[in-house]
Write a protein that holds these residues in place. Sequence first.
Motif, PDB file in Angstrom:
ATOM      1  N   ASN A 166      19.026 -50.026  37.057  1.00  0.00           N
ATOM      2  CA  ASN A 166      20.315 -49.760  36.637  1.00  0.00           C
ATOM      3  C   ASN A 166      20.636 -50.589  35.261  1.00  0.00           C
ATOM      4  O   ASN A 166      21.586 -51.135  35.408  1.00  0.00           O
ATOM      5  CB  ASN A 166      21.220 -50.047  37.849  1.00  0.00           C
ATOM      6  N   TRP A 167      19.886 -50.469  34.407  1.00  0.00           N
ATOM      7  CA  TRP A 167      19.845 -51.235  33.171  1.00  0.00           C
ATOM      8  C   TRP A 167      21.165 -50.905  32.576  1.00  0.00           C
ATOM      9  O   TRP A 167      21.631 -51.850  31.624  1.00  0.00           O
ATOM     10  CB  TRP A 167      18.791 -50.893  32.226  1.00  0.00           C
ATOM     11  N   GLN A 168      21.672 -49.707  32.698  1.00  0.00           N
ATOM     12  CA  GLN A 168      23.101 -49.385  32.146  1.00  0.00           C
ATOM     13  C   GLN A 168      24.191 -50.408  32.152  1.00  0.00           C
ATOM     14  O   GLN A 168      25.148 -50.465  31.316  1.00  0.00           O
ATOM     15  CB  GLN A 168      23.454 -47.986  32.400  1.00  0.00           C
ATOM     16  N   ASN A 169      24.218 -50.994  33.175  1.00  0.00           N
ATOM     17  CA  ASN A 169      25.351 -52.147  33.295  1.00  0.00           C
ATOM     18  C   ASN A 169      25.394 -53.219  32.361  1.00  0.00           C
ATOM     19  O   ASN A 169      26.342 -53.740  32.097  1.00  0.00           O
ATOM     20  CB  ASN A 169      25.173 -52.615  34.797  1.00  0.00           C
TER      21      ASN A 169
ATOM     22  N   GLU B 222      21.361 -47.421  44.184  1.00  0.00           N
ATOM     23  CA  GLU B 222      20.799 -46.013  44.829  1.00  0.00           C
ATOM     24  C   GLU B 222      21.213 -44.828  43.991  1.00  0.00           C
ATOM     25  O   GLU B 222      20.995 -43.837  44.351  1.00  0.00           O
ATOM     26  CB  GLU B 222      21.963 -46.131  46.091  1.00  0.00           C
ATOM     27  N   ASP B 223      21.610 -45.070  42.705  1.00  0.00           N
ATOM     28  CA  ASP B 223      21.550 -43.840  41.503  1.00  0.00           C
ATOM     29  C   ASP B 223      20.097 -43.508  41.281  1.00  0.00           C
ATOM     30  O   ASP B 223      19.984 -42.644  40.460  1.00  0.00           O
ATOM     31  CB  ASP B 223      22.582 -44.190  40.469  1.00  0.00           C
ATOM     32  N   TYR B 224      19.249 -44.243  41.699  1.00  0.00           N
ATOM     33  CA  TYR B 224      17.821 -44.230  41.011  1.00  0.00           C
ATOM     34  C   TYR B 224      16.871 -44.431  42.383  1.00  0.00           C
ATOM     35  O   TYR B 224      17.178 -45.087  43.441  1.00  0.00           O
ATOM     36  CB  TYR B 224      17.547 -45.660  40.251  1.00  0.00           C
ATOM     37  N   CYS B 225      15.760 -43.582  42.191  1.00  0.00           N
ATOM     38  CA  CYS B 225      15.049 -43.691  43.407  1.00  0.00           C
ATOM     39  C   CYS B 225      13.454 -43.322  42.932  1.00  0.00           C
ATOM     40  O   CYS B 225      12.997 -42.967  42.077  1.00  0.00           O
ATOM     41  CB  CYS B 225      15.395 -42.503  44.406  1.00  0.00           C
TER      42      CYS B 225
END
Length: 274
Positions: free
Chosen positions: A145-148, A161-164
């Motif tokens: 979640n690098w977008q943060n 959990e947006d990534y799997c």
Amino acid sequence: MKKLERSQQGQVIAPASIAIKKEAFDNRQETAVYWLGGAAMINSHGTNLLIDPVLEGFDLLLLIENPLPIEEVGKVDGVLITHIDNDHFSRPTLKDIREQTLSYHAPHYVAEQMQKEGLPGTEHDIYDTFSIGTMKIRLTPACHNWQNGSSKYNFRYWKEEDYCGYWIDTQDGSIWMPGDSKLLHSQLHMPDPDAILFDFADNDWHITLEGAIQLANNYPKADLICIHWGTVDAPEMTPFNGDPEILKERIQTPERLHILAPGEKFVLIKKKDC
């Protein structure tokens, strides 16, 4: 190991693509894995999966020819998407193969984006298990979640959990796609896979080179199918600049490292003692 070419900027280039034809989607008595230059296609006894297919519409120049043109896509029993980044989630591709595709699967946020595009995305939690034809599939955790950390993407909070990843059990053995991810403790405590779709990008939001070596040696009998390298013309971007030559000196049983050309078939063989 194949001898690999380098670009003038020193970027390692994947071997020349091998064109995939519609016959590759036919029913055969085997489980075949094809690296697509991005992620993968799996045909297991006539059940076909596409994982993160990006067959058109990518916004960076490529070093390879696309091995699977849209017009050669046959029946797709399931599309599995690991996360939202456009080198994994291609809206144009998914729209253009919708007539051949029976189901779409992704973590909740990505499936919601599919639904906004008019596609019947099925939403999943991490660790959800479901079946597609002859294959049993389970979502595994990832951290990407690098977008943060980017003001461009601060319109929402990006959850792990947006990534799997996806663990896929077939009649001929297990295939694990960890997905783009930092190395996680849980990833070192999986059952022994027969094959890993192996990202070894030396990037802090990927596994890193040292993390990839640790993962490879943690599962010393797994075949390693190298992905996420040698296909995107971006010598300044570490996620696309892995060098398989470095791996062979540092992993146990280096002959299990498979440097496939995009579109080249790999036949899965179950490890009897795993």
